[in-house]
Design a protein around this motif. Structure first.
Motif, mmCIF file in Angstrom:
data_model
loop_
_atom_site.group_PDB
_atom_site.id
_atom_site.type_symbol
_atom_site.label_atom_id
_atom_site.label_comp_id
_atom_site.label_asym_id
_atom_site.label_seq_id
_atom_site.Cartn_x
_atom_site.Cartn_y
_atom_site.Cartn_z
ATOM 1 N N ASN A 164 0.831 -1.198 0.000
ATOM 2 C CA ASN A 164 0.000 0.000 0.000
ATOM 3 C C ASN A 164 0.868 1.251 0.000
ATOM 4 O O ASN A 164 1.979 1.251 0.547
ATOM 5 C CB ASN A 164 -0.922 0.013 1.220
ATOM 6 N N PRO A 165 0.387 2.334 -0.621
ATOM 7 C CA PRO A 165 1.165 3.578 -0.699
ATOM 8 C C PRO A 165 1.642 4.035 0.674
ATOM 9 O O PRO A 165 0.892 4.032 1.654
ATOM 10 C CB PRO A 165 0.167 4.572 -1.306
ATOM 11 N N GLY A 166 2.913 4.411 0.745
ATOM 12 C CA GLY A 166 3.482 4.897 1.990
ATOM 13 C C GLY A 166 3.911 3.813 2.952
ATOM 14 O O GLY A 166 4.468 4.107 4.015
ATOM 15 N N ARG A 167 3.663 2.550 2.604
ATOM 16 C CA ARG A 167 4.012 1.446 3.502
ATOM 17 C C ARG A 167 5.402 0.914 3.187
ATOM 18 O O ARG A 167 5.908 1.029 2.073
ATOM 19 C CB ARG A 167 2.999 0.313 3.358
ATOM 20 N N THR A 196 13.481 8.022 8.261
ATOM 21 C CA THR A 196 12.263 8.580 7.679
ATOM 22 C C THR A 196 11.697 7.563 6.712
ATOM 23 O O THR A 196 11.957 7.595 5.517
ATOM 24 C CB THR A 196 12.562 9.903 6.946
ATOM 25 N N LYS A 197 10.902 6.622 7.250
ATOM 26 C CA LYS A 197 10.422 5.498 6.460
ATOM 27 C C LYS A 197 9.554 5.928 5.287
ATOM 28 O O LYS A 197 9.553 5.313 4.237
ATOM 29 C CB LYS A 197 9.648 4.526 7.352
ATOM 30 N N ASP A 248 12.161 4.420 -0.569
ATOM 31 C CA ASP A 248 11.539 3.672 -1.656
ATOM 32 C C ASP A 248 11.911 2.203 -1.489
ATOM 33 O O ASP A 248 13.056 1.806 -1.694
ATOM 34 C CB ASP A 248 12.046 4.202 -2.999
ATOM 35 N N TYR A 249 10.928 1.380 -1.091
ATOM 36 C CA TYR A 249 11.224 -0.025 -0.817
ATOM 37 C C TYR A 249 11.686 -0.773 -2.061
ATOM 38 O O TYR A 249 12.342 -1.814 -1.962
ATOM 39 C CB TYR A 249 10.019 -0.721 -0.184
#
Length: 286
Positions: free
Chosen positions: A54-57, A182-183, A187-188
């Motif tokens: 999900n976005p931001g995760r 700053t998670k 960018d995973y």
């Protein structure tokens, strides 16, 4: 009533192509190893594969452990780990705690059978895949979740060893700490674990493994010890099923259970006789 088919699929170490069961693979990695959890592998509007989050995760850190009965592997559990180290079970599959379940091809366990729809885990090297819509022991539909051993890189199966940190100036060190902590800004898809996952044809890797494991299972002659262990696990599963049935029967025979059955019967009678639809009828029996 829906039943669940649970597949516990064994794994292959990609460097040697040796087939091991899912339990053997988890034993090799140990109980304290951390995995990163990604979502389903899908295609974007350009046809490129990606692992969904999900976005931001960011991928959640979890641990995967073996469940045992009398020291016989009978299931797995996936645990969430909080920041303070507390563990809680997120998913679990236990052949002794789910009714109508069986071990197939034990000790080379590839399927733990539970009537209904088909889903289960496949473990290959540093990856554990949760798969849905099995068509057979070697064919499946969707890779629904993926777990990657933390530290895995595209270049090798072993987790990357941490390099010694070089000394930086105070300013650069602070900037680096802010960036790492700053998670939401990380960018995973740039992480080595994600790159390792997406650098291969995961569906083909899984299919090749299932085909190889099926051949290994067919060639194996079960020993007396293996048959005895299987019977121990089956007996525990049967005992649990009987326990659940006894509890259910006691409820339905109780005043509360009998009242529930009467309400259900009245609702069925109302549905059969009411000329209105569920949307237009103002009766609670709809």
């Amino acid at each position: 009533m829906k039943y669940i088919i649970l597949f516990f699929i064994a794994l292959v170490t990609t460097s040697t192509f040796a087939q091991n069961t899912i339990f053997e693979n988890l034993e090799q990695h140990g109980d304290s190893i951390t995995y990163l959890e990604y979502g389903a592998i899908r295609k974007d509007n350009k046809g490129k594969l990606y692992a969904h989050l999900n976005p931001g995760r960011q991928p959640e850190e979890v641990q995967i452990k073996i469940r045992r009965h009398e020291n016989i592997p009978c299931g797995i559990e996936i645990l969430s780990v909080s920041e303070d180290g507390e563990q809680s079970v997120k998913y679990w599959q236990d052949m002794t705690k789910q009714t109508y379940i069986d071990l197939i091809n034990y000790p080379f366990t590839s399927i733990a059978f539970h009537n209904g729809y088909y889903e289960g885990y496949v473990a290959i090297g540093n990856y554990v895949f949760f798969i849905k819509d099995f068509k057979s022991k070697t064919e499946f539909g969707e890779i629904s979740r993926v777990y990657v051993l933390k530290g895995t890189t595209p270049e090798g199966e072993e987790p990357a060893k941490k390099k010694k940190k070089k000394k930086f100036g105070k300013f650069l060190s602070k900037v680096k700490d802010v960036a790492l902590n700053t998670k939401s800004e990380v960018d995973y898809t740039k992480a080595p674990e994600y790159k390792a996952l997406m650098s291969q044809d995961n569906k083909k890797m899984i299919t090749d493994y299932l085909v190889a494991m099926k051949a290994k299972q067919a060639a194996h002659t079960t020993t007396a010890k293996e048959e005895a262990d299987l019977e121990i696990v089956k007996a525990e599963g049967k005992k649990y099923a009987e326990y659940i049935k006894t509890k259910n029967d006691a409820y339905w025979q109780s005043p509360e259970g009998q009242k529930t059955l009467r309400v259900w019967k009245l609702r069925d009678q109302h549905k059969a006789s009411c000329p209105k639809t569920a949307e237009s009828c103002d009766s609670s029996y709809h």
